[in-house]
Design an enzyme around this catalytic site. Structure first.
Site, PDB file in Angstrom:
ATOM      1  CG  ASP A 190      -2.642  -6.207  -7.541  1.00 10.26           C
ATOM      2  OD1 ASP A 190      -2.288  -5.543  -8.533  1.00 10.26           O
ATOM      3  OD2 ASP A 190      -3.308  -5.741  -6.598  1.00 10.26           O
ATOM      4  CB  ILE A 191       1.216  -4.506  -4.034  1.00  6.77           C
ATOM      5  CG1 ILE A 191       2.580  -5.083  -4.437  1.00  6.77           C
ATOM      6  CG2 ILE A 191       1.304  -3.890  -2.633  1.00  6.77           C
ATOM      7  CD1 ILE A 191       3.687  -4.050  -4.484  1.00  6.77           C
ATOM      8  CG  ASN A 198       2.072   5.023  -4.867  1.00  6.91           C
ATOM      9  OD1 ASN A 198       3.157   5.058  -4.312  1.00  6.91           O
ATOM     10  ND2 ASN A 198       1.908   4.497  -6.061  1.00  6.91           N
ATOM     11  CG  ASP A 207       8.832   4.854  -7.230  1.00  4.35           C
ATOM     12  OD1 ASP A 207       7.752   4.357  -7.618  1.00  4.35           O
ATOM     13  OD2 ASP A 207       9.339   5.873  -7.734  1.00  4.35           O
ATOM     14  CD  GLU A 234      -0.969  -1.645  -8.434  1.00  4.49           C
ATOM     15  OE1 GLU A 234      -2.194  -1.529  -8.208  1.00  4.49           O
ATOM     16  OE2 GLU A 234      -0.340  -0.889  -9.202  1.00  4.49           O
TER      17      GLU A 234
END
Length: 339
Positions: A190-191, A198, A207, A234
């Protein structure tokens, strides 16, 4: 009495010249008796030149062995033969129209050989059709099919596999691991603080960051059996067949560092100046009696633990044992305590 007059020789010749099909007639000695306009056009040899020649000498190059065998069977045994383009692309030296550079391309052909009875002898009618269009159509359809198949299993943004592919691939990989008694490692990634990224940089930049991370992760996979997919948003998931716990520990740190080295600026992350990832992973190994059905769930729990313990780290959770294995282990422990 019929009003229909028989065709004149000149009319017959004109029909043979204009018909969009190659027609060759050879006699019992395999000499050319008829060579129509279509064959003239695609062989580059006129009917006057070809007539009377042995079929072997009539073309620029000799016919293939398959064609000559088929011709022999038709003349000797009266057997009709079809040489399909699927198996016999270029039986005869026939060519498409030359391009601007003057280069000649072989013509894809479908050939039918039919026995003829002429004045007590067995002759052969050779009918040739141009199958180039059908070959091109097949290639186009095959290409479209491959594109559709790729689109169905590929994430349109990142270019790696999508969740649909993962679901099918994971079933196969797990079944293989169980059947072959090989380990299987799964990594859920997971980011960190991606929503904040964002919100601060915008969705276009978000993106772009997803693509960079996906590419960075994929670059760490070196075996054909390894697979990475976008799990959603993500989140990514990596499947590594035949990887033990020790190998998984090293690989988890390797991909964490790989993403850090991308140096994607993240001003809103409270833990790092750059984009980072959290990793949860687990490993199935038949030898320790672990329960393969819980592999994904355990990796997901490990990811949850990594996110709740500071992020930008990898956490391993051991796969729970199968019920019967756990019971045997408890019995062994009880005996050791009693002793």
């Amino acid at each position: 009495m019929s009003d229909v007059l028989p065709l004149s020789p000149s009319a017959t010749v004109e029909i043979l010249k204009t018909i969009n099909l190659g027609l060759i007639v050879v006699n019992a000695k395999q000499h050319v008796v008829l060579w129509n306009g279509w064959v003239e056009k695609h062989s580059g040899i006129s009917a006057d030149e070809a007539q009377g020649l042995h079929i072997n000498a009539a073309f620029e190059d000799a016919p293939t062995r398959a064609f000559l065998t088929a011709l022999g069977n038709t003349l000797n045994y009266g057997l009709p033969v079809v040489l399909s383009n699927a198996l016999h692309r270029f039986p005869l030296a026939l060519f498409e129209q030359a391009d601007e550079a003057g280069e000649k391309k072989r013509l894809h052909q479908s050939i039918t050989l039919t026995p003829l009875s002429v004045e007590g002898e067995r002759w052969c009618l050779v009918q040739i059709s141009d199958s180039s269009a059908s070959i091109k159509r097949e290639k186009i359809l095959r290409t479209h099919s491959e594109i559709l198949k790729k689109e169905a299993t590929t994430d349109s943004l990142t270019g790696i596999y999508n969740r649909r592919f993962f679901d099918e691939h994971y079933k196969i990989a797990l079944a293989n691991a169980i059947r072959q008694n090989n380990p299987l490692a799964v990594f859920m990634i997971d980011i960190d603080f991606f929503k904040d990224y964002n919100d601060h940089y915008g969705h276009v930049a978000g993106d772009k960051a997803l693509v960079q991370v996906a590419t960075g992760l994929k670059s760490q996979l070196v075996r054909a059996s390894d697979a990475i997919a976008r799990f959603g948003g993500e989140e990514f998931i990596v499947i590594m067949p035949d990887m033990s716990k020790e190998g998984a520990i090293q690989f988890a740190e390797k991909i964490r560092v790989a993403v850090a080295n991308l140096a994607i600026r993240h001003e809103k992350s409270p833990i790092s100046e750059h984009v980072s990832i959290s990793i949860g992973y687990s490993c199935y190994c038949n030898a320790d009696g672990s329960d393969p059905a819980l592999l994904l769930k355990t990796a997901d729990a490990a990811l949850y633990a990594a996110k709740n313990n500071g992020r930008n780290k990898a956490i391993f959770l051991k796969l729970p044992q199968l019920p019967q294995t756990a019971d045997v282990t408890k019995q062994a422990q009880s005996k050791n305590s009693a002793a």
